[in-house]
Scaffold this active site. Structure first.
Site, PDB file in Angstrom:
ATOM      1  N   CYS A  56      34.488  36.306  39.840  1.00  0.00           N
ATOM      2  CA  CYS A  56      33.387  36.714  40.729  1.00  0.00           C
ATOM      3  C   CYS A  56      33.656  38.078  41.351  1.00  0.00           C
ATOM      4  O   CYS A  56      32.757  38.901  41.494  1.00  0.00           O
ATOM      5  CB  CYS A  56      33.207  35.683  41.844  1.00  0.00           C
ATOM      6  SG  CYS A  56      33.236  33.985  41.274  1.00  0.00           S
TER       7      CYS A  56
HETATM    8  C1  BEZ Z   1      37.041  32.822  39.104  1.00  0.00           C
HETATM    9  O1  BEZ Z   1      36.039  33.391  39.519  1.00  0.00           O
HETATM   10  O2  BEZ Z   1      37.812  33.355  38.320  1.00  0.00           O
HETATM   11  C2  BEZ Z   1      37.348  31.448  39.603  1.00  0.00           C
HETATM   12  C3  BEZ Z   1      36.330  30.696  40.151  1.00  0.00           C
HETATM   13  C4  BEZ Z   1      36.615  29.433  40.619  1.00  0.00           C
HETATM   14  C5  BEZ Z   1      37.885  28.951  40.548  1.00  0.00           C
HETATM   15  C6  BEZ Z   1      38.901  29.711  40.013  1.00  0.00           C
HETATM   16  C7  BEZ Z   1      38.631  30.969  39.536  1.00  0.00           C
END
Ligand code: BEZ
Length: 179
Positions: A56
Site C-alpha cells: 500500500c
Molecule cells: C502489504 O501491503 O504489503 C501488506 C498488507 C497487509 C498485510 C501485510 C502486508
C-alpha cells in the site's frame, strides 16, 4: 455484484488541523458523512488492509497520487483511499506520504467496510478486522465499476494486488472512453 448499488451511509470521525485550537497539536474532530465524500461527484475509492503496510505504501497509494491528473482527464473528481484505521493513523500516513491529491478516509470502526461486505479477519497478522483490497468508481454515491482482488477470505496467507491497481483502473476507464 455491487454495480449499481449505493454506498452505505456512514459518518466518519476525521481529525482536521485548526490553529484556533492552539497548543502543540492543534487538531479537532470533524464528522464527515458518505454524502460529503460521494454526493454529486464521480470518484475512485480504493480500500486496503492497512496504513503503512508495504504494498500500500510503496505502490498503490503513491501510484494513485502520481497518476491523479490522468484520472482527472478521465472524468474523475476525487480519489479516496479508505482503510480500517483511525484518523490519527491515517493522518500520520498521509503526512509520511506527502499526499497532495489522494484523500484518506479513516474507517476506524470498520462500519463502512462491513456494510460494503468487504470486512475480513486478519488475525493471522495480528491486525483484527480489516478491509479486503478493492477499488470502485463511484458516481454520485452509486457503484459504477468494481475492482476486487481475487480470493476474498479471512486470514488470507497472501495479499493479492493487481485488479485494484491504478494502472488497471486507468486502462479500464480509457477502454470505456474509447468504446
Ligand atoms: C502489504 O501491503 O504489503 C501488506 C498488507 C497487509 C498485510 C501485510 C502486508
Amino acid at each position: 455484484m455491487l454495480i449499481g448499488k449505493k454506498v452505505p451511509h456512514v459518518t466518519f470521525r476525521t481529525r482536521v488541523r485548526d490553529e484556533s485550537v492552539g497548543g502543540p497539536n492543534p487538531y479537532r474532530w470533524q464528522d464527515v458523512t458518505s454524502d460529503d465524500y460521494f454526493k454529486g461527484k464521480r470518484v475512485i475509492l480504493f480500500s486496503l488492509p492497512g496504513a503503512f503496510t508495504p504494498t500500500c505504501s510503496t505502490y498503490q497509494l503513491p501510484d494513485f497520487e502520481k497518476m491523479y491528473n490522468e484520472f482527472k482527464a478521465e472524468g474523475i473528481d476525487e480519489i479516496y483511499c479508505i482503510s480500517v484505521n483511525d484518523a490519527f493513523v491515517m493522518n500520520a500516513w498521509g503526512k509520511q506520504q506527502n499526499l497532495e491529491n489522494v484523500k484518506l478516509i479513516p474507517d476506524g470502526s470498520g462500519e463502512f467496510t462491513r456494510k460494503m461486505g468487504m470486512l475480513v479477519r486478519k488475525d493471522n497478522l495480528g491486525f483484527g478486522m480489516r478491509s479486503w483490497r478493492y477499488a470502485a468508481i463511484i458516481n454520485n454515491g452509486s457503484i459504477e465499476q468494481w475492482f476486487e482482488e481475487e480470493g476474498f477470505s479471512d486470514n488470507c496467507e497472501s495479499d493479492p494486488y493487481g485488479v485494484s491497481s491504478p494502472q488497471n483502473i486507468l486502462a479500464k476507464l480509457q477502454e470505456k472512453q474509447a468504446a
